[in-house]
Enzyme design. Structure first.
Site, PDB file in Angstrom:
ATOM      1  N   LYS A  13     -32.501  52.018  32.758  1.00 33.87           N
ATOM      2  CA  LYS A  13     -33.528  51.975  32.988  1.00 33.87           C
ATOM      3  C   LYS A  13     -34.422  52.510  34.287  1.00 33.87           C
ATOM      4  O   LYS A  13     -35.381  53.207  34.249  1.00 33.87           O
ATOM      5  CB  LYS A  13     -34.139  50.512  33.119  1.00 33.87           C
ATOM      6  CG  LYS A  13     -33.327  49.317  31.801  1.00 33.87           C
ATOM      7  CD  LYS A  13     -33.654  47.894  31.948  1.00 33.87           C
ATOM      8  CE  LYS A  13     -33.306  47.191  33.094  1.00 33.87           C
ATOM      9  NZ  LYS A  13     -31.892  47.132  33.161  1.00 33.87           N
ATOM     10  N   ARG A  88     -37.695  39.173  32.729  1.00 37.45           N
ATOM     11  CA  ARG A  88     -35.991  38.786  32.559  1.00 37.45           C
ATOM     12  C   ARG A  88     -36.031  37.414  32.000  1.00 37.45           C
ATOM     13  O   ARG A  88     -34.703  37.155  31.504  1.00 37.45           O
ATOM     14  CB  ARG A  88     -35.535  38.877  33.842  1.00 37.45           C
ATOM     15  CG  ARG A  88     -34.578  40.110  33.964  1.00 37.45           C
ATOM     16  CD  ARG A  88     -33.890  40.145  35.245  1.00 37.45           C
ATOM     17  NE  ARG A  88     -32.880  40.792  35.548  1.00 37.45           N
ATOM     18  CZ  ARG A  88     -32.665  42.167  36.332  1.00 37.45           C
ATOM     19  NH1 ARG A  88     -33.708  42.734  36.724  1.00 37.45           N
ATOM     20  NH2 ARG A  88     -31.599  42.597  36.796  1.00 37.45           N
ATOM     21  N   ARG A 128     -21.501  53.264  39.894  1.00 37.30           N
ATOM     22  CA  ARG A 128     -22.880  53.612  40.319  1.00 37.30           C
ATOM     23  C   ARG A 128     -22.844  53.921  41.953  1.00 37.30           C
ATOM     24  O   ARG A 128     -22.327  52.817  42.642  1.00 37.30           O
ATOM     25  CB  ARG A 128     -23.607  52.694  39.984  1.00 37.30           C
ATOM     26  CG  ARG A 128     -25.123  52.969  40.128  1.00 37.30           C
ATOM     27  CD  ARG A 128     -26.105  52.124  39.299  1.00 37.30           C
ATOM     28  NE  ARG A 128     -26.366  50.705  39.677  1.00 37.30           N
ATOM     29  CZ  ARG A 128     -27.232  49.944  39.347  1.00 37.30           C
ATOM     30  NH1 ARG A 128     -28.063  50.383  38.403  1.00 37.30           N
ATOM     31  NH2 ARG A 128     -27.048  48.673  39.689  1.00 37.30           N
ATOM     32  N   ARG A 161     -23.799  49.295  45.700  1.00 43.66           N
ATOM     33  CA  ARG A 161     -24.472  47.847  45.719  1.00 43.66           C
ATOM     34  C   ARG A 161     -23.360  46.953  45.643  1.00 43.66           C
ATOM     35  O   ARG A 161     -22.389  46.954  44.690  1.00 43.66           O
ATOM     36  CB  ARG A 161     -25.410  47.630  44.639  1.00 43.66           C
ATOM     37  CG  ARG A 161     -26.733  48.401  44.911  1.00 43.66           C
ATOM     38  CD  ARG A 161     -27.616  48.334  43.453  1.00 43.66           C
ATOM     39  NE  ARG A 161     -27.666  47.031  42.800  1.00 43.66           N
ATOM     40  CZ  ARG A 161     -28.549  46.796  41.802  1.00 43.66           C
ATOM     41  NH1 ARG A 161     -29.278  47.712  41.585  1.00 43.66           N
ATOM     42  NH2 ARG A 161     -28.628  45.748  41.340  1.00 43.66           N
ATOM     43  N   ARG A 172     -24.020  38.898  36.152  1.00 43.38           N
ATOM     44  CA  ARG A 172     -25.158  39.542  35.807  1.00 43.38           C
ATOM     45  C   ARG A 172     -25.325  39.741  34.444  1.00 43.38           C
ATOM     46  O   ARG A 172     -26.462  39.342  33.537  1.00 43.38           O
ATOM     47  CB  ARG A 172     -25.353  40.872  36.461  1.00 43.38           C
ATOM     48  CG  ARG A 172     -25.451  40.772  38.092  1.00 43.38           C
ATOM     49  CD  ARG A 172     -25.107  42.012  38.724  1.00 43.38           C
ATOM     50  NE  ARG A 172     -26.263  42.904  38.336  1.00 43.38           N
ATOM     51  CZ  ARG A 172     -26.105  44.319  38.748  1.00 43.38           C
ATOM     52  NH1 ARG A 172     -25.108  44.736  39.414  1.00 43.38           N
ATOM     53  NH2 ARG A 172     -27.295  44.974  38.560  1.00 43.38           N
TER      54      ARG A 172
HETATM   55  P1  AMP Z   1     -31.530  44.836  39.427  1.00 40.75           P
HETATM   56  O1  AMP Z   1     -31.628  45.719  40.507  1.00 40.75           O
HETATM   57  O2  AMP Z   1     -32.785  44.844  38.436  1.00 40.75           O
HETATM   58  O3  AMP Z   1     -30.272  44.728  38.410  1.00 40.75           O
HETATM   59  O4  AMP Z   1     -31.964  43.311  40.067  1.00 40.75           O
HETATM   60  C1  AMP Z   1     -30.719  42.824  41.070  1.00 40.75           C
HETATM   61  C2  AMP Z   1     -30.820  41.491  41.157  1.00 40.75           C
HETATM   62  O5  AMP Z   1     -32.325  41.015  41.794  1.00 40.75           O
HETATM   63  C3  AMP Z   1     -30.648  40.701  39.809  1.00 40.75           C
HETATM   64  O6  AMP Z   1     -29.254  40.473  39.679  1.00 40.75           O
HETATM   65  C4  AMP Z   1     -31.409  39.276  40.144  1.00 40.75           C
HETATM   66  O7  AMP Z   1     -30.580  38.534  41.134  1.00 40.75           O
HETATM   67  C5  AMP Z   1     -32.481  39.598  40.902  1.00 40.75           C
HETATM   68  N1  AMP Z   1     -33.721  40.172  40.070  1.00 40.75           N
HETATM   69  C6  AMP Z   1     -34.267  41.235  39.820  1.00 40.75           C
HETATM   70  N2  AMP Z   1     -35.263  41.153  38.859  1.00 40.75           N
HETATM   71  C7  AMP Z   1     -35.395  39.833  38.789  1.00 40.75           C
HETATM   72  C8  AMP Z   1     -36.325  39.132  37.797  1.00 40.75           C
HETATM   73  N3  AMP Z   1     -37.063  39.728  36.923  1.00 40.75           N
HETATM   74  N4  AMP Z   1     -36.089  37.886  37.632  1.00 40.75           N
HETATM   75  C9  AMP Z   1     -35.060  37.196  38.034  1.00 40.75           C
HETATM   76  N5  AMP Z   1     -34.241  37.867  39.132  1.00 40.75           N
HETATM   77  C10 AMP Z   1     -34.214  39.225  39.409  1.00 40.75           C
END
Ligand code: AMP
Length: 217
Positions: A13, A88, A128, A161, A172
């Site tokens: 994404k 989410r 990644r 990360r 996740r």
């Molecule tokens: P991402 O980079 O989108 O994979 O997000 C990394 C982490 O940020 C996730 O594993 C969650 O802990 C938190 N996070 C990001 N977006 C959201 C969301 N919309 N709702 C809740 N937690 C989020």
């Protein structure tokens, strides 16, 4: 053009959102990127979010809803947006609808669902590497940078990360199945969802998306 990019972590994404937003002059709102910056900067939001992120769990809805509502109201988002990693949960999706209508802004026009099997997610996330400076994403096998550890786009330093490590990835994915997957039928029932076969290479995925976006948007 107001888009939501929906799908599991590692579905591609962010990679697609960065390029499409730049080309179309719309803003790219990644709640993950905003939260990581808040953690780095030690802001009150970052302090609230850190433990959840380290564990691979979702940050509470009210925290992310406030972040997105503020971002959408910014002038540079007036010409459109891509929400990447938000909503989410169902409450987040409902808050997004309520928030845009309260601000008098157009709501979600299209949701692209990046469908990718779990084994592909795990192999993508474990290889990644992200750029510390510009957030661009690479993969040590599938999309290696020209020089190891250096971002092709800006010369910044690449890193892995913490939450891309295997046991956090499993959490996740579990959070995705439980809380985020119900959004697929939520948006499909509204007639807003389009499926993107996300397990192809970035170029093929991009052509697929361009075909979808060519449908009058
Ligand atoms: P991402 O980079 O989108 O994979 O997000 C990394 C982490 O940020 C996730 O594993 C969650 O802990 C938190 N996070 C990001 N977006 C959201 C969301 N919309 N709702 C809740 N937690 C989020």
């Amino acid at each position: 053009m107001n888009l939501v990019f929906l799908g599991p972590p590692g579905a591609g994404k962010g990679t697609q959102a960065v390029d499409i937003a730049k080309e179309r002059g719309i803003c790219h709102i990644s709640t993950g990127d905003i939260l990581r910056k808040a953690v780095r900067d030690g802001t009150p939001t970052g302090l609230k979010a850190k433990a959840f992120m380290d564990a691979g769990e979702l940050v509470p809805d009210d925290v992310v809803v406030d972040i997105v509502t503020d971002a959408l109201a910014a002038p540079d988002c007036a010409s459109g947006w891509i929400l990447d990693g938000f909503p989410r949960t169902l409450p987040q999706a409902r808050a997004l609808d309520a928030g845009t209508s309260r601000l008098g802004l157009p709501g979600v026009q299209l949701v692209l669902f990046f469908n990718v099997p779990d084994d592909v997610v795990v192999s993508r996330l474990s290889g990644r590497r992200m750029c510390r400076a510009c957030g661009a994403s690479f993969h040590i096998d599938f999309m290696p940078p020209a020089a190891e550890g250096v971002c092709d786009k800006c010369g910044g330093q690449l890193y892995q990360r913490d939450d891309d490590r295997p046991d956090t990835v499993r959490n996740r994915l579990a959070a995705y199945r439980k809380d985020t997957e119900p959004l697929v039928s939520f948006y499909r029932d509204k007639g807003l969802l389009r499926d993107v076969k996300g397990d192809a290479g970035p170029g093929d995925v991009r052509r697929f998306i361009d075909d979808i976006l060519g449908e009058g948007l």
